[in-house]
Each structure stands twice: as structure tokens, then as C-alpha cells.
Design a protein around this motif. Structure first.
Motif, mmCIF file in Angstrom:
data_model
loop_
_atom_site.group_PDB
_atom_site.id
_atom_site.type_symbol
_atom_site.label_atom_id
_atom_site.label_comp_id
_atom_site.label_asym_id
_atom_site.label_seq_id
_atom_site.Cartn_x
_atom_site.Cartn_y
_atom_site.Cartn_z
ATOM 1 N N ASN A 20 3.333 4.011 -2.641
ATOM 2 C CA ASN A 20 2.595 4.643 -1.558
ATOM 3 C C ASN A 20 2.604 3.813 -0.279
ATOM 4 O OD1 ASN A 20 0.792 3.240 -3.589
ATOM 5 N ND2 ASN A 20 -0.620 3.316 -1.861
ATOM 6 N N LEU A 21 2.589 4.521 0.849
ATOM 7 C CA LEU A 21 2.411 3.886 2.149
ATOM 8 C C LEU A 21 0.922 3.602 2.299
ATOM 9 C CD1 LEU A 21 4.678 6.171 4.354
ATOM 10 C CD2 LEU A 21 5.284 4.070 3.158
ATOM 11 N N PHE A 22 0.575 2.536 3.034
ATOM 12 C CA PHE A 22 -0.839 2.160 3.152
ATOM 13 C C PHE A 22 -1.173 1.574 4.510
ATOM 14 C CE2 PHE A 22 1.280 -1.684 1.729
ATOM 15 C CZ PHE A 22 0.665 -2.688 2.462
ATOM 16 N N LEU A 23 -2.439 1.715 4.872
ATOM 17 C CA LEU A 23 -3.041 1.091 6.043
ATOM 18 C C LEU A 23 -4.492 0.823 5.677
ATOM 19 C CD1 LEU A 23 -2.831 0.347 9.128
ATOM 20 C CD2 LEU A 23 -3.862 2.602 9.536
ATOM 21 N N VAL A 24 -4.940 -0.429 5.815
ATOM 22 C CA VAL A 24 -6.297 -0.817 5.423
ATOM 23 C C VAL A 24 -7.068 -1.261 6.660
ATOM 24 C CG1 VAL A 24 -7.682 -2.355 3.969
ATOM 25 C CG2 VAL A 24 -5.458 -1.526 3.143
ATOM 26 N N GLU A 71 -8.804 2.252 2.839
ATOM 27 C CA GLU A 71 -7.362 2.448 2.962
ATOM 28 C C GLU A 71 -7.071 3.931 3.168
ATOM 29 O OE1 GLU A 71 -4.060 0.598 0.295
ATOM 30 O OE2 GLU A 71 -4.485 2.566 -0.575
ATOM 31 N N VAL A 72 -6.094 4.207 4.028
ATOM 32 C CA VAL A 72 -5.479 5.532 4.040
ATOM 33 C C VAL A 72 -4.093 5.343 3.444
ATOM 34 C CG1 VAL A 72 -6.827 6.530 5.917
ATOM 35 C CG2 VAL A 72 -4.691 5.349 6.440
ATOM 36 N N TYR A 73 -3.650 6.345 2.688
ATOM 37 C CA TYR A 73 -2.356 6.239 2.011
ATOM 38 C C TYR A 73 -1.720 7.614 1.927
ATOM 39 C CZ TYR A 73 -4.229 8.415 -2.192
ATOM 40 O OH TYR A 73 -4.764 9.320 -3.082
ATOM 41 N N CYS A 74 -0.421 7.623 1.642
ATOM 42 C CA CYS A 74 0.302 8.865 1.395
ATOM 43 C C CYS A 74 1.525 8.542 0.541
ATOM 44 C CB CYS A 74 0.712 9.550 2.700
ATOM 45 S SG CYS A 74 1.888 8.626 3.698
ATOM 46 N N GLU A 75 2.154 9.591 0.065
ATOM 47 C CA GLU A 75 3.418 9.497 -0.664
ATOM 48 C C GLU A 75 3.341 8.698 -1.958
ATOM 49 O OE1 GLU A 75 6.597 8.342 2.033
ATOM 50 O OE2 GLU A 75 5.900 9.765 3.546
#
Length: 180
Positions: free
Chosen positions: A116-120, A130-134
Motif C-alpha cells: 500500500n501507498l502511505f502518508l502519515v 495514515e491515509v493509504y490506498c492500493e
């Protein structure tokens, strides 16, 4: 002002005192399935099709308290997450957070386990969000087999910090360069 656009509450990462004891509890008592491990430091567990909805992270031995992210020296929540639509939404999230003056902690990256892609980022109380996708999906009856990832940069960020919008955590940089 713009807002984030979460689709659903996602996964949770807990810091634990004994990862093997906790993994047994969550598999044998709660009924979760192991998706992957990172050495004997993290285990990723699932109840449904998402690669993980719970991850457990071993508290480092002799931890004096909070140390460099992404590890804490106490049991409890390391981060919780929200699913967003796609990479474009994560990019937009960076701009929204900056506009609101929100501290970004790590990312944009791509984890090894779960892919998954992430941004914390931090909420007002200092919690990691965290937001995540995929994220990898594992449907019922899948022949997916759990693997053990090495504890290295590829398990943390397969992009190797190329898309990070903030400096990476020092502990991860040190691990990448072979420092203790």
C-alpha cells in the motif's frame, strides 16, 4: 478550505511487548490470519480481504520511552488509518494538510507488506494518522502465502524515500546506511 476525503477507517498498528504472544492471541483467540511478517519485529493480520487490518509491532528491547518513529517504547496505538481513493488523492491530501498547517510525519511511500501507498500525519493530540490506498487484497480461497520480509528499507518504503514530502525518520535512514 479543502478537507480530506476518506472512504473508510482502515487498519490499526499496535505496539506490543511480546509480538509472538500477541500474534498467538490475535490468531488463536480472535481468529485473524497472518498475512506477512517483517523479521520478528512486525506481523500483519487480517480478518477480511485487506492484506491487514491489524499490524503488531514489537517494542524495542530497553526502550526508554518514545524514540524515533516509526517505533514507540510503550504499548498502544502507533497509528490508525483511512483508505483514500488513489495516489492522486494522497497527493491532494499533502496539499490539504499543508494548507491546514498539519505536521506530516512520513510518506508518500509504498510499504513492502501489503504494497500500500502511505502518508502519515499528526492529529492535534499527536496521534499518528495514515491515509493509504492500493493495499493488496486477499480473497477467500486465495493461495496467498505469508512471507517473512527482511527488516530493511524495502519493507518500509519500496520507493526508497523518492516520493517522501518530509525527511524520512532518522532510525530508518540509519538502518538503510547500516548504522546502529
Amino acid at each position: 478550505m479543502e478537507k480530506l476525503r476518506p472512504k473508510k477507517l482502515g487498519h490499526l498498528v499496535l505496539m506490543v511487548r511480546d509480538i509472538h504472544k500477541s500474534a498467538r492471541f490475535y490468531t488463536e483467540v480472535v481468529g485473524l490470519t497472518v498475512s506477512d511478517w517483517i523479521g520478528d519485529q512486525m506481523v500483519f493480520l487480517r480478518a477480511g480481504q485487506d492484506h491487514h487490518d491489524l499490524a503488531l509491532s514489537q517494542i524495542p528491547a530497553g526502550s526508554p520511552g518514545m524514540n524515533d518513529l516509526p517505533h514507540y517504547g510503550r504499548p498502544g496505538v502507533e497509528h490508525f488509518s483511512y483508505l483514500v481513493e488513489d495516489r492522486a488523492e494522497i497527493d491532494r491530501t499533502v496539499e490539504v494538510l499543508k494548507a491546514h498547517g498539519v505536521e506530516i510525519v512520513r510518506g508518500i511511500g509504498k510499504h513492502g507488506p501489503g504494497e500500500n501507498l502511505f502518508l502519515v500525519f499528526k492529529d492535534p493530540d499527536g496521534n499518528n494518522v495514515e491515509v493509504y490506498c492500493e493495499m493488496t487484497q486477499i480473497p477467500p480461497g486465495s493461495e496467498y502465502e505469508a512471507k517473512v520480509w527482511e527488516r530493511n528499507i524495502d519493507s518500509f518504503d519500496q520507493y526508497r524515500f523518492k516520493h517522501f514530502v518530509v525527511p524520512p525518520p532518522q532510525a530508518v535512514v540509519d538502518a538503510k546506511s547500516g548504522k546502529s
